[in-house]
Design a protein around this motif. Structure first.
Motif, short mmCIF file in Angstrom:
data_model
loop_
_atom_site.label_atom_id
_atom_site.label_comp_id
_atom_site.label_asym_id
_atom_site.label_seq_id
_atom_site.Cartn_x
_atom_site.Cartn_y
_atom_site.Cartn_z
N ILE A 100 45.84 30.68 92.10
CA ILE A 100 46.65 29.68 92.21
C ILE A 100 48.37 29.95 92.51
CG2 ILE A 100 47.63 27.53 91.07
CD1 ILE A 100 44.75 27.22 91.71
N LYS A 101 48.82 30.90 91.78
CA LYS A 101 50.13 31.20 92.26
C LYS A 101 50.31 31.85 93.56
CE LYS A 101 51.43 32.21 87.31
NZ LYS A 101 51.61 33.45 86.44
N ASN A 102 49.41 32.63 94.01
CA ASN A 102 49.56 33.32 95.26
C ASN A 102 49.46 32.06 96.33
OD1 ASN A 102 49.54 35.19 97.27
ND2 ASN A 102 47.28 35.31 97.57
N PHE A 103 48.32 31.13 96.20
CA PHE A 103 48.44 29.78 97.22
C PHE A 103 49.56 29.15 97.19
CE2 PHE A 103 46.87 25.57 98.12
CZ PHE A 103 46.43 25.73 99.11
N ILE A 104 50.22 28.91 95.98
CA ILE A 104 51.51 28.14 96.03
C ILE A 104 52.39 28.97 96.77
CG2 ILE A 104 53.29 27.35 94.65
CD1 ILE A 104 51.34 26.91 92.34
N HIS A 105 52.45 30.23 96.56
CA HIS A 105 53.61 31.07 97.42
C HIS A 105 53.16 31.00 98.90
CE1 HIS A 105 56.02 34.53 98.52
NE2 HIS A 105 54.95 35.00 99.25
N LYS A 161 39.84 22.48 92.05
CA LYS A 161 40.39 21.05 92.21
C LYS A 161 41.81 21.19 92.16
CE LYS A 161 40.24 16.83 89.89
NZ LYS A 161 39.69 16.03 88.73
N GLU A 162 42.40 22.25 91.51
CA GLU A 162 43.93 22.53 91.63
C GLU A 162 44.43 22.76 93.01
OE1 GLU A 162 47.95 22.68 90.22
OE2 GLU A 162 45.87 21.76 89.10
N ILE A 163 43.59 23.82 93.62
CA ILE A 163 43.76 24.00 95.03
C ILE A 163 43.79 22.84 96.22
CG2 ILE A 163 42.85 25.47 96.88
CD1 ILE A 163 42.58 27.70 95.15
N ASN A 164 42.61 22.10 95.85
CA ASN A 164 42.50 20.97 96.68
C ASN A 164 43.84 20.01 96.29
OD1 ASN A 164 39.88 21.84 97.64
ND2 ASN A 164 38.80 20.47 96.05
N HIS A 209 44.81 24.47 105.75
CA HIS A 209 43.38 24.39 104.99
C HIS A 209 42.65 25.81 105.31
CE1 HIS A 209 42.84 20.10 104.64
NE2 HIS A 209 43.76 19.77 105.86
N LYS A 210 43.05 26.59 106.08
CA LYS A 210 42.62 28.10 106.39
C LYS A 210 43.06 28.79 105.03
CE LYS A 210 42.05 28.82 111.16
NZ LYS A 210 42.82 29.58 112.40
N LYS A 211 44.19 28.66 104.61
CA LYS A 211 44.53 29.40 103.40
C LYS A 211 44.25 28.79 102.07
CE LYS A 211 47.54 31.89 105.68
NZ LYS A 211 47.41 33.33 105.92
N SER A 212 43.89 27.37 102.40
CA SER A 212 43.46 26.78 101.15
C SER A 212 41.76 27.33 100.63
CB SER A 212 43.29 25.13 101.18
OG SER A 212 42.35 24.61 100.29
N GLU A 213 40.90 27.46 101.80
CA GLU A 213 39.87 28.08 101.82
C GLU A 213 39.67 29.42 101.48
OE1 GLU A 213 36.01 27.28 101.44
OE2 GLU A 213 37.35 25.79 102.08
N GLU A 264 30.91 28.09 81.23
CA GLU A 264 32.61 28.15 80.70
C GLU A 264 33.25 28.78 81.94
OE1 GLU A 264 33.38 29.94 77.04
OE2 GLU A 264 31.98 28.76 75.98
N ILE A 265 32.59 29.81 82.35
CA ILE A 265 33.39 30.48 83.76
C ILE A 265 33.26 29.48 84.82
CG2 ILE A 265 33.08 32.22 85.59
CD1 ILE A 265 32.20 34.12 83.10
N GLN A 266 32.13 28.60 85.15
CA GLN A 266 32.01 27.54 86.16
C GLN A 266 32.91 26.39 85.96
OE1 GLN A 266 30.18 28.09 89.03
NE2 GLN A 266 31.30 26.14 89.69
N LEU A 267 33.24 26.23 84.70
CA LEU A 267 34.28 24.94 84.44
C LEU A 267 35.51 25.55 85.02
CD1 LEU A 267 32.89 23.52 80.90
CD2 LEU A 267 33.05 22.60 83.20
N LEU A 268 35.81 26.76 84.59
CA LEU A 268 37.20 27.29 85.16
C LEU A 268 37.30 27.18 86.56
CD1 LEU A 268 38.03 30.52 82.55
CD2 LEU A 268 39.21 28.45 83.03
N THR A 269 36.29 27.69 87.13
CA THR A 269 36.16 27.78 88.72
C THR A 269 36.53 26.31 89.30
OG1 THR A 269 34.61 29.66 88.47
CG2 THR A 269 34.89 28.36 90.69
N ASN A 270 35.75 25.38 88.64
CA ASN A 270 35.85 23.93 89.06
C ASN A 270 37.44 23.43 89.07
OD1 ASN A 270 33.15 24.03 89.64
ND2 ASN A 270 32.62 22.84 87.92
N PHE A 271 37.78 23.91 87.82
CA PHE A 271 39.12 23.23 87.45
C PHE A 271 40.29 23.91 88.47
CE2 PHE A 271 43.29 24.19 85.42
CZ PHE A 271 43.80 22.89 85.12
N TYR A 272 40.14 25.29 88.83
CA TYR A 272 41.12 25.66 89.81
C TYR A 272 40.96 25.71 91.21
CZ TYR A 272 43.00 28.32 85.86
OH TYR A 272 43.79 28.52 84.63
#
Length: 185
Positions: free
Chosen positions: A17-22, A169-172, A118-122, A159-167
């Motif tokens: 997420i930090k890298n994407f924000i950067h 969604k954050e990227i979206n 959108h490419k960077k998001s993906e 639990e790992i899948q829930l984390l994945t979904n959360f992050y």
């Protein structure tokens, strides 16, 4: 052991997420932002160096950045790096200061930036999924080594899948926010 795995997984996903924000902070809007140039590489005494390490980048006004290099001898190289950066910027030297006016975005450039966004998001989503896969593989090894039961495996993978979904969604959400920012100017 398992809590360490969860913490490491969360930490790696937060780094994605930090890298994407950067990355999205370097996508230019009509507003001047030091993030636009601070990670630009400049030839400095034979080495590629980040502009933010060899200068101060200041927002002079809403549409202008001012660069004060620590060594004024490299100003021409800084100008050349900015011109070659494909950001559509044309720096102007005034004495020892480099001013970078931020021109308004054209409609074509906006569309191009949104495609890049959108490419960077993906790519960031794929990075998060890779972290999930690595974590799930470690969990499978724990089961294989009989460190945990299969029931625990399913619970941890959920639990790992829930984390994945959360992050993801954050990227979206970050992508939508940046796209609105690009379209509103």
């Amino acid at each position: 052991m398992i809590s360490d795995l969860k913490n490491q997984t969360k930490e790696k996903m937060e780094n994605c997420i930090k890298n994407f924000i950067h990355i999205i902070n370097t996508l230019r809007t009509d507003r001047a932002s030091p993030d636009l140039l601070k990670n630009l590489y400049v030839e400095y005494y034979g080495k590629k160096t980040i502009l933010g390490n060899i200068s101060n980048i200041i927002v002079e006004d809403a549409r202008t950045l001012r660069i004060n290099t620590f060594d004024h001898k490299i100003n021409k190289k800084v100008e050349k790096a900015i011109i070659n950066s494909n950001l559509g910027l044309n720096p102007v030297s005034v004495g020892h200061v480099i001013r970078v006016p931020i021109p308004p975005l054209t409609e074509d450039r906006r569309k191009e930036l949104i495609k890049i966004l959108h490419k960077k998001s993906e790519i960031s989503k794929v990075s998060i999924r890779i972290v999930r896969k690595e974590s799930n593989d470690l969990v499978k090894n724990f089961v294989k080594n009989k460190d945990i039961s299969q029931n625990e495996e399913k619970k941890i993978q959920n639990e790992i899948q829930l984390l994945t979904n959360f992050y993801i969604k954050e990227i979206n959400n970050l992508t939508i926010k940046k796209e609105k920012e690009l379209n509103n100017f």
